[in-house]
Design a protein around this motif. Sequence first.
Motif, PDB file in Angstrom:
ATOM      1  N   ALA A  86       0.845  -1.191   0.000  1.00  0.00           N
ATOM      2  CA  ALA A  86       0.000   0.000   0.000  1.00  0.00           C
ATOM      3  C   ALA A  86       0.880   1.239   0.000  1.00  0.00           C
ATOM      4  N   VAL A  87       0.666   2.118  -0.961  1.00  0.00           N
ATOM      5  CA  VAL A  87       1.385   3.395  -0.996  1.00  0.00           C
ATOM      6  C   VAL A  87       0.669   4.332  -0.031  1.00  0.00           C
ATOM      7  N   ILE A  88       1.341   4.683   1.050  1.00  0.00           N
ATOM      8  CA  ILE A  88       0.723   5.487   2.104  1.00  0.00           C
ATOM      9  C   ILE A  88       0.556   6.938   1.656  1.00  0.00           C
ATOM     10  N   ASN A  89      -0.578   7.494   1.980  1.00  0.00           N
ATOM     11  CA  ASN A  89      -0.853   8.897   1.693  1.00  0.00           C
ATOM     12  C   ASN A  89      -0.100   9.755   2.702  1.00  0.00           C
ATOM     13  N   VAL A 112      -4.692  10.548 -14.061  1.00  0.00           N
ATOM     14  CA  VAL A 112      -4.313   9.510 -13.091  1.00  0.00           C
ATOM     15  C   VAL A 112      -5.512   9.172 -12.210  1.00  0.00           C
ATOM     16  N   TRP A 113      -5.731   7.876 -12.012  1.00  0.00           N
ATOM     17  CA  TRP A 113      -6.775   7.375 -11.120  1.00  0.00           C
ATOM     18  C   TRP A 113      -6.116   6.469 -10.080  1.00  0.00           C
ATOM     19  N   VAL A 114      -6.663   6.445  -8.872  1.00  0.00           N
ATOM     20  CA  VAL A 114      -6.093   5.600  -7.825  1.00  0.00           C
ATOM     21  C   VAL A 114      -7.195   4.785  -7.140  1.00  0.00           C
ATOM     22  N   MET A 115      -6.781   3.644  -6.578  1.00  0.00           N
ATOM     23  CA  MET A 115      -7.727   2.774  -5.894  1.00  0.00           C
ATOM     24  C   MET A 115      -7.081   2.167  -4.658  1.00  0.00           C
ATOM     25  N   GLU A 116      -7.844   2.147  -3.575  1.00  0.00           N
ATOM     26  CA  GLU A 116      -7.421   1.486  -2.344  1.00  0.00           C
ATOM     27  C   GLU A 116      -8.078   0.110  -2.283  1.00  0.00           C
ATOM     28  N   ASP A 236       0.015  13.547  -5.791  1.00  0.00           N
ATOM     29  CA  ASP A 236      -0.367  13.564  -4.378  1.00  0.00           C
ATOM     30  C   ASP A 236      -1.723  12.875  -4.235  1.00  0.00           C
ATOM     31  N   ILE A 237      -1.749  11.770  -3.505  1.00  0.00           N
ATOM     32  CA  ILE A 237      -2.987  11.020  -3.307  1.00  0.00           C
ATOM     33  C   ILE A 237      -4.061  11.898  -2.668  1.00  0.00           C
ATOM     34  N   LYS A 251      -6.254   6.483   3.066  1.00  0.00           N
ATOM     35  CA  LYS A 251      -5.074   6.174   3.864  1.00  0.00           C
ATOM     36  C   LYS A 251      -3.893   5.836   2.966  1.00  0.00           C
ATOM     37  N   GLY A 252      -4.198   5.216   1.859  1.00  0.00           N
ATOM     38  CA  GLY A 252      -3.181   4.824   0.898  1.00  0.00           C
ATOM     39  C   GLY A 252      -3.844   4.186  -0.299  1.00  0.00           C
TER      40      GLY A 252
END
Length: 287
Positions: A86-89, A112-116, A236-237, A251-252
């Motif tokens: 997990a890439v921490i925020n 860019v899209w991100v998913m936890e 930056d998340i 959180k990440g």
Amino acid sequence: MKIKYYLAFMGMAALASCSKDSAPTPEIPVVQTSFVSKLIEYQPAPGQFINTDLGNLKGANTIIGKKGMVSLGAWGGYIVLGFDHAVINQVDKDDIIIYGNPFENFSEPGIVWVMEDTNGNGLADDTWFEVAGSEFNKTGYQRNYSVTYTKPAADTDPVPWLDSDGLSGVVKTNTYHRQAYFPDMKDKDGKTMTSYTIKGSKLPSTNINTTVPSMITSKPFAWGYADNLVDGDKIDIANAIDQNGKKVVLKGINFIKIQTGIQADMGWLGELSTEVTGVEDISLIKK
């Protein structure tokens, strides 16, 4: 006496043996890698590098665990990648860096899209959140946009597209790349696909100038996109937003999706297509 001492010795040895056998085995520490570690999905849009080693699964795999290069094709083409952790925020810090191949006056920005991994199953099946960059909500930016691409009659023919606004156009072919520009894909039944639709957000094309064919420029945006800045794009998340455009607190993240953000014909240079050469967790980069 000797027997007594012998039995006592054997008893202590047995206890020592049991104690040793019951001791927990120390865990071997897992070495996390800074680069993305797995390719989850590669869905390019049509383009001049598609169906070559720069625009197929082979190209997509070159950026796993290291730097390589893959093209995403015209608007909407995307790649989904996973980290082995997990890439921490990090608070008030950039978290991820994405490398591309832009020049000072020629960038091909990707959203860019991100998913936890909120359900903890290791699959990219939770909610995607767009990372808002500098062009978020500016004129020309559009959410919930989609484009349908249709396979042409001949490989050398331009690839037609129709978008959700009712506008149409083509991804033009050129003499430099003569292979099929429409991705060679199969549907769930194993049949060759003849059309498909991609959804996402669209970025403004106001940074592009094609008035002088020999001096076509595509100036970079200020921040927040892939294949945009020469030294790499830091993400930056904390800038993640939900489907309503509101900021979310993560959180990440475990997964990242990069998607070509501009629908544009760049003349003799071909379609605007985001290229990715690597993705890293900034906190794990060795200095």
